[in-house]
Design a protein around this motif. Structure first.
Motif, short mmCIF file in Angstrom:
data_model
loop_
_atom_site.label_atom_id
_atom_site.label_comp_id
_atom_site.label_asym_id
_atom_site.label_seq_id
_atom_site.Cartn_x
_atom_site.Cartn_y
_atom_site.Cartn_z
N UNK A 73 -78.12 20.55 39.98
CA UNK A 73 -78.19 21.18 38.66
C UNK A 73 -79.38 20.75 37.80
N UNK A 74 -80.01 19.64 38.15
CA UNK A 74 -81.13 19.12 37.37
C UNK A 74 -82.34 18.92 38.28
N UNK A 75 -83.51 19.14 37.72
CA UNK A 75 -84.75 18.92 38.47
C UNK A 75 -85.01 17.41 38.61
N UNK A 76 -85.93 17.07 39.49
CA UNK A 76 -86.32 15.66 39.65
C UNK A 76 -86.86 15.10 38.34
N UNK A 77 -87.62 15.91 37.65
CA UNK A 77 -88.21 15.47 36.39
C UNK A 77 -87.12 15.18 35.35
N UNK A 78 -86.14 16.09 35.26
CA UNK A 78 -85.04 15.88 34.31
C UNK A 78 -84.26 14.62 34.66
N UNK A 79 -84.03 14.41 35.95
CA UNK A 79 -83.28 13.23 36.38
C UNK A 79 -84.07 11.96 36.15
N UNK A 80 -85.37 12.01 36.31
CA UNK A 80 -86.20 10.83 36.06
C UNK A 80 -86.12 10.43 34.58
N UNK A 81 -86.06 11.44 33.71
CA UNK A 81 -86.01 11.18 32.27
C UNK A 81 -84.62 10.81 31.77
N UNK A 82 -83.60 11.51 32.31
CA UNK A 82 -82.25 11.36 31.72
C UNK A 82 -81.14 11.08 32.72
#
Length: 76
Positions: free
Chosen positions: A56-65
């Motif tokens: 559900x989340x991109x790698x970038x989103x997961x890296x941030x949050x």
């Protein structure tokens, strides 16, 4: 004194908790700006957060949050 009985429960054995887990993930996703259909979330239950979140989340989103998302869900 010996115990007369021992009760051992594996999550989902005594109470079907799949819908509750799905609702908690769905609420978490909404808190972080993702509106996801309940059935989409429910179909992923059984995976750990490390496998479920990238659906559900991109790698970038997961890296941030990613840590905040898992922490929020854990509190629910």
């Amino acid at each position: 004194m010996a115990a007369d009985a021992v009760l051992f429960d594996v999550d989902g054995t005594l109470i079907d908790s799949v819908d509750l887990h799905a609702m908690a993930w769905q609420e978490t996703f909404a808190h972080f700006g993702k509106r996801v259909d309940f059935e989409q979330v429910r179909s992923q239950i059984g995976k750990g957060g490390d496998q479920l979140l990238p659906v559900f989340f991109s790698r970038e989103e997961l890296a941030l949050r990613g840590e905040a998302i898992e922490s929020y869900r854990g509190e629910l």
